[in-house]
Design an enzyme around this catalytic site. Structure first.
Site, PDB file in Angstrom:
ATOM      1  CB  SER A 156      -0.879  -0.089   1.034  1.00 53.76           C
ATOM      2  OG  SER A 156      -2.253   0.534   0.826  1.00 53.76           O
ATOM      3  CE  LYS A 208     -17.366  22.284  11.044  1.00 53.88           C
ATOM      4  NZ  LYS A 208     -16.258  22.489  10.247  1.00 53.88           N
TER       5      LYS A 208
END
Length: 287
Positions: A156, A208
């Site tokens: 990765s 938010k």
């Protein structure tokens, strides 16, 4: 002082480029320390007993620069990779992109250094900072030989860094690949409810705190998070394709598969199968 909140912030609800098995181990460790062990399966907890170094609350070792052996700077890239660790050397099972970058740039400008070895053994880590570092290493090609010596694996994010080197060697039992990005969303609503705790989110702006662990993940939020992960995954594939001179479609076709030893060479993710000492000796012989 406990570093658990800091680690949790870096793992949950944020994109990471790490082997899923390693992610499960770290998540299980945090679950145990936070008292919510029942959230994760027993297998992860058993694996934790072999990987407790990551969460050790220990004093920082003094910062040390890279070692130079026979004109070769050896820069360690080990353990879980994070954006900012604040030290030049691996610490508590982690290595910081900030330390790798400083060591790498210093080695490039060190008159006593003829070549650079990235000594890699890592399952990956944070996306933040990874590709900027890979670009910096890639752009430095031609100044000095840059070899990624896997000891033992680069998965990765660690592979993104390795791919930027001029040459990659992998041991017979080492691994490459896992070219992908994941994001683990934690939903604590049920656990908190059973504990008699109610969290009310008061927000300005519809998006938010979207993806907060204190609320169930909506379909729209999941779709937006998936879009972000897809974009980062495409960046990962394009970066590896550029670095290794292979087609981006080929990299995408791996679907984050991992490759053992010679299989990584066949997939063009590594250049040769070699034990770390043999790879180092080969580099010395070429100088």
């Amino acid at each position: 002082m406990s570093r658990l909140p800091h680690l949790a912030q870096r793992l949950f609800n944020t994109p990471i480029a790490i082997q899923p098995q390693k992610a499960e181990i770290v998540v299980a460790a945090l679950a145990d320390r936070l008292g919510v062990t029942h959230m994760f399966r027993d297998g992860s907890m058993r694996a934790l007993s072999q990987s407790s170094m990551l969460l050790a609350d220990e004093d920082r070792a003094p910062d040390r620069a890279y070692q130079v052996v026979a004109g070769v700077a050896i820069i360690p890239v080990t353990g879980t990779l994070v954006q900012k660790l604040g030290t030049l050397r691996p610490f508590s099972g982690m290595t910081g992109y900030d330390g790798i970058r400083i060591n790498f740039l210093a080695a490039l400008n060190d008159p006593d250094v003829e070549a650079i070895v990235l000594d890699i053994d890592s399952p990956g880590g944070e996306v933040a900072g990874c590709f900027d570092l890979a670009d910096a290493i890639y752009s430095a090609r031609g100044q000095k030989p840059i070899h990624a010596v896997l000891n033992e694996s680069a998965y990765s994010a660690a592979y993104a860094i390795a791919s930027a080197a001029d040459r990659i060697t992998v041991p017979r039992t080492g691994g490459t690949g896992s070219i992908g990005v994941i994001c683990m969303h934690v939903d604590l609503t049920k656990a908190l409810s059973e504990s008699g705790v109610v969290v009310t989110m008061i927000r300005y702006g519809a998006y938010k705190a979207e993806g907060s662990e204190f609320e169930a993940l909506s379909k729209d939020a999941l779709a937006r998070m998936q879009a972000d992960i897809d974009e980062m995954g495409e960046l990962f594939c394009d970066t590896v394709a550029r670095n290794r001179s292979i087609k981006a479609s080929t990299v995408r076709g791996f679907e984050a598969r991992t490759f053992l030893g010679a299989s990584g060479v066949d997939a063009k993710l590594a250049d040769a199968v070699a034990a770390p000492d043999a790879a180092f000796a080969e580099l010395l012989g070429s100088l």
